[in-house]
Motif scaffolding. Structure first.
Motif, PDB file in Angstrom:
ATOM      1  N   GLN A 144      -1.657   0.932  23.902  1.00 49.93           N
ATOM      2  CA  GLN A 144      -1.791   0.075  22.812  1.00 49.93           C
ATOM      3  C   GLN A 144      -3.074   0.861  22.136  1.00 49.93           C
ATOM      4  O   GLN A 144      -2.943   0.551  20.833  1.00 49.93           O
ATOM      5  CB  GLN A 144      -2.515  -1.176  23.455  1.00 49.93           C
ATOM      6  N   ILE A 145      -4.047   1.322  22.941  1.00 54.03           N
ATOM      7  CA  ILE A 145      -4.958   2.297  22.072  1.00 54.03           C
ATOM      8  C   ILE A 145      -4.347   3.325  21.018  1.00 54.03           C
ATOM      9  O   ILE A 145      -4.555   3.420  19.969  1.00 54.03           O
ATOM     10  CB  ILE A 145      -5.826   3.069  23.221  1.00 54.03           C
ATOM     11  N   LEU A 146      -3.408   3.832  21.643  1.00 55.24           N
ATOM     12  CA  LEU A 146      -2.867   5.055  21.056  1.00 55.24           C
ATOM     13  C   LEU A 146      -1.858   4.501  19.945  1.00 55.24           C
ATOM     14  O   LEU A 146      -1.793   4.819  18.799  1.00 55.24           O
ATOM     15  CB  LEU A 146      -1.735   5.784  21.763  1.00 55.24           C
ATOM     16  N   GLY A 147      -1.048   3.272  20.337  1.00 48.66           N
ATOM     17  CA  GLY A 147      -0.612   2.650  19.270  1.00 48.66           C
ATOM     18  C   GLY A 147      -1.406   2.134  18.053  1.00 48.66           C
ATOM     19  O   GLY A 147      -0.788   1.952  16.940  1.00 48.66           O
ATOM     20  N   ILE A 148      -2.420   1.664  18.346  1.00 50.83           N
ATOM     21  CA  ILE A 148      -3.713   1.073  17.249  1.00 50.83           C
ATOM     22  C   ILE A 148      -3.648   2.092  16.345  1.00 50.83           C
ATOM     23  O   ILE A 148      -3.718   2.031  15.198  1.00 50.83           O
ATOM     24  CB  ILE A 148      -4.759   0.413  17.899  1.00 50.83           C
ATOM     25  N   GLY A 149      -3.893   3.403  16.897  1.00 45.50           N
ATOM     26  CA  GLY A 149      -4.257   4.581  16.164  1.00 45.50           C
ATOM     27  C   GLY A 149      -2.941   5.078  15.412  1.00 45.50           C
ATOM     28  O   GLY A 149      -3.285   5.221  14.135  1.00 45.50           O
ATOM     29  N   GLY A 150      -1.773   4.813  15.873  1.00 50.06           N
ATOM     30  CA  GLY A 150      -0.567   5.176  15.277  1.00 50.06           C
ATOM     31  C   GLY A 150      -0.219   4.217  14.233  1.00 50.06           C
ATOM     32  O   GLY A 150       0.100   4.706  13.113  1.00 50.06           O
ATOM     33  N   TRP A 151      -0.259   3.043  14.284  1.00 49.90           N
ATOM     34  CA  TRP A 151      -0.110   1.955  13.168  1.00 49.90           C
ATOM     35  C   TRP A 151      -1.010   2.012  12.296  1.00 49.90           C
ATOM     36  O   TRP A 151      -0.819   2.077  11.245  1.00 49.90           O
ATOM     37  CB  TRP A 151       0.180   0.634  13.751  1.00 49.90           C
ATOM     38  N   ALA A 152      -2.386   2.185  12.488  1.00 52.66           N
ATOM     39  CA  ALA A 152      -3.405   2.210  11.650  1.00 52.66           C
ATOM     40  C   ALA A 152      -3.232   3.520  10.676  1.00 52.66           C
ATOM     41  O   ALA A 152      -3.359   3.400   9.363  1.00 52.66           O
ATOM     42  CB  ALA A 152      -4.699   1.933  12.126  1.00 52.66           C
ATOM     43  N   GLY A 153      -3.227   4.524  11.688  1.00 49.75           N
ATOM     44  CA  GLY A 153      -3.034   5.895  10.946  1.00 49.75           C
ATOM     45  C   GLY A 153      -1.829   6.080  10.005  1.00 49.75           C
ATOM     46  O   GLY A 153      -2.068   6.510   8.988  1.00 49.75           O
ATOM     47  N   GLY A 154      -0.774   5.342  10.705  1.00 48.75           N
ATOM     48  CA  GLY A 154       0.392   5.620  10.079  1.00 48.75           C
ATOM     49  C   GLY A 154       0.378   4.862   8.498  1.00 48.75           C
ATOM     50  O   GLY A 154       0.859   5.470   7.421  1.00 48.75           O
ATOM     51  N   SER A 155      -0.258   3.646   8.735  1.00 42.25           N
ATOM     52  CA  SER A 155      -0.284   2.971   7.528  1.00 42.25           C
ATOM     53  C   SER A 155      -1.228   3.515   6.357  1.00 42.25           C
ATOM     54  O   SER A 155      -0.941   3.500   5.320  1.00 42.25           O
ATOM     55  CB  SER A 155      -0.674   1.640   7.824  1.00 42.25           C
ATOM     56  N   ILE A 156      -2.327   4.270   6.868  1.00 39.61           N
ATOM     57  CA  ILE A 156      -3.100   4.697   6.078  1.00 39.61           C
ATOM     58  C   ILE A 156      -2.538   6.141   5.543  1.00 39.61           C
ATOM     59  O   ILE A 156      -2.605   6.399   4.265  1.00 39.61           O
ATOM     60  CB  ILE A 156      -4.330   5.141   6.787  1.00 39.61           C
ATOM     61  N   LEU A 157      -1.865   6.786   6.287  1.00 37.88           N
ATOM     62  CA  LEU A 157      -1.224   8.019   5.735  1.00 37.88           C
ATOM     63  C   LEU A 157      -0.225   7.753   4.925  1.00 37.88           C
ATOM     64  O   LEU A 157       0.178   8.470   3.752  1.00 37.88           O
ATOM     65  CB  LEU A 157      -0.665   8.566   7.021  1.00 37.88           C
ATOM     66  N   LEU A 158       0.424   6.564   4.863  1.00 35.70           N
ATOM     67  CA  LEU A 158       1.634   6.056   4.133  1.00 35.70           C
ATOM     68  C   LEU A 158       1.144   5.730   2.701  1.00 35.70           C
ATOM     69  O   LEU A 158       1.706   6.026   1.699  1.00 35.70           O
ATOM     70  CB  LEU A 158       2.343   4.977   4.607  1.00 35.70           C
ATOM     71  N   THR A 159      -0.269   5.530   2.540  1.00 35.11           N
ATOM     72  CA  THR A 159      -0.848   5.237   1.113  1.00 35.11           C
ATOM     73  C   THR A 159      -1.001   6.456   0.479  1.00 35.11           C
ATOM     74  O   THR A 159      -1.060   6.724  -0.986  1.00 35.11           O
ATOM     75  CB  THR A 159      -2.214   4.555   1.441  1.00 35.11           C
ATOM     76  N   TYR A 160      -1.428   7.818   1.205  1.00 37.96           N
ATOM     77  CA  TYR A 160      -1.750   8.939   0.339  1.00 37.96           C
ATOM     78  C   TYR A 160      -0.665  10.125   0.643  1.00 37.96           C
ATOM     79  O   TYR A 160      -0.672  10.878  -0.231  1.00 37.96           O
ATOM     80  CB  TYR A 160      -2.900   9.430   1.139  1.00 37.96           C
ATOM     81  N   PHE A 161       0.271   9.878   1.612  1.00 38.50           N
ATOM     82  CA  PHE A 161       1.240  10.970   1.749  1.00 38.50           C
ATOM     83  C   PHE A 161       2.835  10.348   2.036  1.00 38.50           C
ATOM     84  O   PHE A 161       2.915   9.261   2.025  1.00 38.50           O
ATOM     85  CB  PHE A 161       0.857  11.712   3.158  1.00 38.50           C
ATOM     86  N   SER A 162       3.680  11.244   1.834  1.00 43.01           N
ATOM     87  CA  SER A 162       5.198  10.816   1.967  1.00 43.01           C
ATOM     88  C   SER A 162       5.525  10.504   3.175  1.00 43.01           C
ATOM     89  O   SER A 162       4.725  10.994   4.447  1.00 43.01           O
ATOM     90  CB  SER A 162       6.045  11.864   1.322  1.00 43.01           C
ATOM     91  N   PRO A 163       6.791   9.646   3.694  1.00 41.53           N
ATOM     92  CA  PRO A 163       7.234   9.613   4.909  1.00 41.53           C
ATOM     93  C   PRO A 163       7.589  10.827   5.626  1.00 41.53           C
ATOM     94  O   PRO A 163       7.438  10.898   6.870  1.00 41.53           O
ATOM     95  CB  PRO A 163       8.299   8.547   4.668  1.00 41.53           C
ATOM     96  N   LEU A 164       7.702  11.753   4.670  1.00 40.82           N
ATOM     97  CA  LEU A 164       8.009  13.200   5.499  1.00 40.82           C
ATOM     98  C   LEU A 164       6.760  13.667   6.274  1.00 40.82           C
ATOM     99  O   LEU A 164       7.027  14.312   7.321  1.00 40.82           O
ATOM    100  CB  LEU A 164       8.572  14.221   4.442  1.00 40.82           C
ATOM    101  N   ILE A 165       5.634  13.548   5.732  1.00 38.04           N
ATOM    102  CA  ILE A 165       4.518  13.996   6.299  1.00 38.04           C
ATOM    103  C   ILE A 165       4.268  13.258   7.658  1.00 38.04           C
ATOM    104  O   ILE A 165       3.947  13.850   8.662  1.00 38.04           O
ATOM    105  CB  ILE A 165       3.365  13.947   5.558  1.00 38.04           C
ATOM    106  N   ILE A 166       4.502  12.069   7.702  1.00 34.99           N
ATOM    107  CA  ILE A 166       4.282  11.252   8.881  1.00 34.99           C
ATOM    108  C   ILE A 166       5.299  11.342   9.920  1.00 34.99           C
ATOM    109  O   ILE A 166       5.226  11.697  11.029  1.00 34.99           O
ATOM    110  CB  ILE A 166       4.522   9.572   8.569  1.00 34.99           C
ATOM    111  N   LEU A 167       6.515  11.495   9.515  1.00 37.36           N
ATOM    112  CA  LEU A 167       7.738  12.230  10.522  1.00 37.36           C
ATOM    113  C   LEU A 167       7.319  13.618  10.949  1.00 37.36           C
ATOM    114  O   LEU A 167       7.704  13.896  12.295  1.00 37.36           O
ATOM    115  CB  LEU A 167       8.937  12.103   9.873  1.00 37.36           C
TER     116      LEU A 167
END
Length: 398
Positions: A144-167
């Motif tokens: 859950q700790i890592l999931g929190i970071g993953g979802w929060a970080g993924g959502s933030i990254l999605l604002t600035y970067f493409s899905p390709l960067i996240i993948l």
């Protein structure tokens, strides 16, 4: 050696968890951006779960001849291999082949279908029985700790970067998870059905689930809860954020994050109260299901995004209060020789049910309204709490 192997497994699952979270963020956001359809977006978890169900069905054939650690290495290495062409598809988000994306999603999920029962089956081999509740709580809490970071970080990254960067980040974490398995001790599992026919091997886990009253009760509860949990799949939450709450997609990440914070709190409570979990699992299972049902009713009628953050966290807490005692019951009750096949059958039930429910909630949300999904979820959780209370004597495993 057991301690070293457990922490290697722990690191492996943590890294894989981060990679999976980022992978789902990238894929769901890409497909929804292309199609703008709640139903098509909900087909992502449907495709994943159907594929995992297929590999789960044949898992007993593999686990009788290949060590669980080797199954993990092969499945996670293959997953990395399939993630690379998926990243290539997302190079041009506006010109992607949806069919090909779903094909690769299916292949990745097929590999995950082998990894999950293998990893779950290794925990009792690396941990003493009296420490299983703590080990399960530690595992879930870290996820859950890592999931929190993953979802929060993924959502933030999605604002600035493409899905390709996240993948691409997902591929990095998945690759690291493979390396951690080099320190895990191979655990030979003694199978009573090694010389049995293919059909006998395939049905070995199902015989335990159907033939033993305790396992049969837990299986029915799992089916109800899986249908209920489909209300919280990523694509449904995304639509809820946009259509009901009428706020930015950033709230999609916030809600997923608070839900995982709730899971973390619930796992921490179980860790601290591990002795109580060992002695009174049935009470926590009833409490978790009933509390989740009541909270989900409030989710269905709520229209405040801020209140929803609190409610989603509460649902997460109650979810862990039910799932950790239930997992501990299974690991303590079953002999080591049957655990891999039983976990395989459990995963087939989960994935098959989740595939069906994911499609149904997509249709319900599209034609009846997103709030109806949460009302149905609450009703199913009330059913789980009733079944658990009625069968509380069977769940009293010390």
């Amino acid at each position: 050696m057991k301690k070293c192997s457990f922490y290697s497994l722990f690191a492996n699952q943590c890294l894989a968890n981060i990679g999976d979270t980022l992978y789902i963020v990238a894929v769901v956001s890409s497909i929804y951006a292309i199609t703008r359809s709640a139903f098509i977006s909900s087909l992502v978890p449907t495709a994943i779960t159907l594929s995992m169900m297929a590999s789960g069905i044949i898992f007993p054939l593999v686990s009788t001849s290949v060590s669980l650690t080797h199954i993990l290495i092969f499945s996670q290495t293959a997953k990395v291999t399939f993630l690379c062409p998926l990243a290539f598809q997302l190079l041009h988000l506006g010109n992607v082949n949806i069919t090909l994306i779903f094909t690769m999603i299916t292949a990745i999920a097929f590999m995950d279908g082998f990894a999950q029962p293998a990893a779950s089956s290794l925990i009792p081999s690396y941990v003493e029985k009296q420490l299983l509740a703590k080990a399960n709580s530690l595992m879930d809490g870290a996820f859950q700790i890592l999931g929190i970071g993953g979802w929060a970080g993924g959502s933030i990254l999605l604002t600035y970067f493409s899905p390709l960067i996240i993948l691409t980040l997902s591929i990095v974490f998945a690759s690291l998870s493979v390396l951690t398995m080099l320190l895990m001790k191979s655990v030979p599992i003694v199978h009573e059905n090694e010389r049995s026919s293919v059909f006998e091997k395939l049905k070995s886990g199902w015989k335990v689930l159907i033939g033993i009253p305790l396992m049969r009760t837990l299986s029915v509860m799992d089916i109800f809860e899986t249908f209920a949990s489909s209300a919280w799949i990523s694509s449904i939450v995304l639509v809820f954020v946009e259509q009901v709450l009428d706020v930015s997609t950033a709230w999609w990440g916030y809600i997923n994050t608070t839900f995982m914070i709730g899971l973390l709190v619930g796992s921490f409570v179980c860790y601290v109260l591990s002795n109580y979990v060992n002695q009174n699992p049935q009470k926590l299972i009833v409490l978790g299901a009933l509390g989740g049902a009541i909270t989900t009713v409030f989710v269905a009628v709520n229209r405040s995004p801020y209140l929803l953050l609190l409610l989603s966290m509460t649902v997460g807490i109650f979810s862990e209060l039910k799932s950790i005692p239930q997992t501990t019951i299974i690991q303590k009750f079953l002999p080591a020789s049957t655990i891999p096949e039983v976990y395989s059958a459990i995963n087939v039930i989960y994935t098959g049910t989740f595939a069906l429910s994911s499609s149904l909630v997509g249709l319900v949300s599209q034609y009846w309204g997103i709030s109806k999904v949460f009302f149905i979820s609450a009703g199913l959780l009330f059913g789980v709490s009733f079944i658990a209370y009625k069968n509380r004597d069977k769940l009293s495993i010390n």
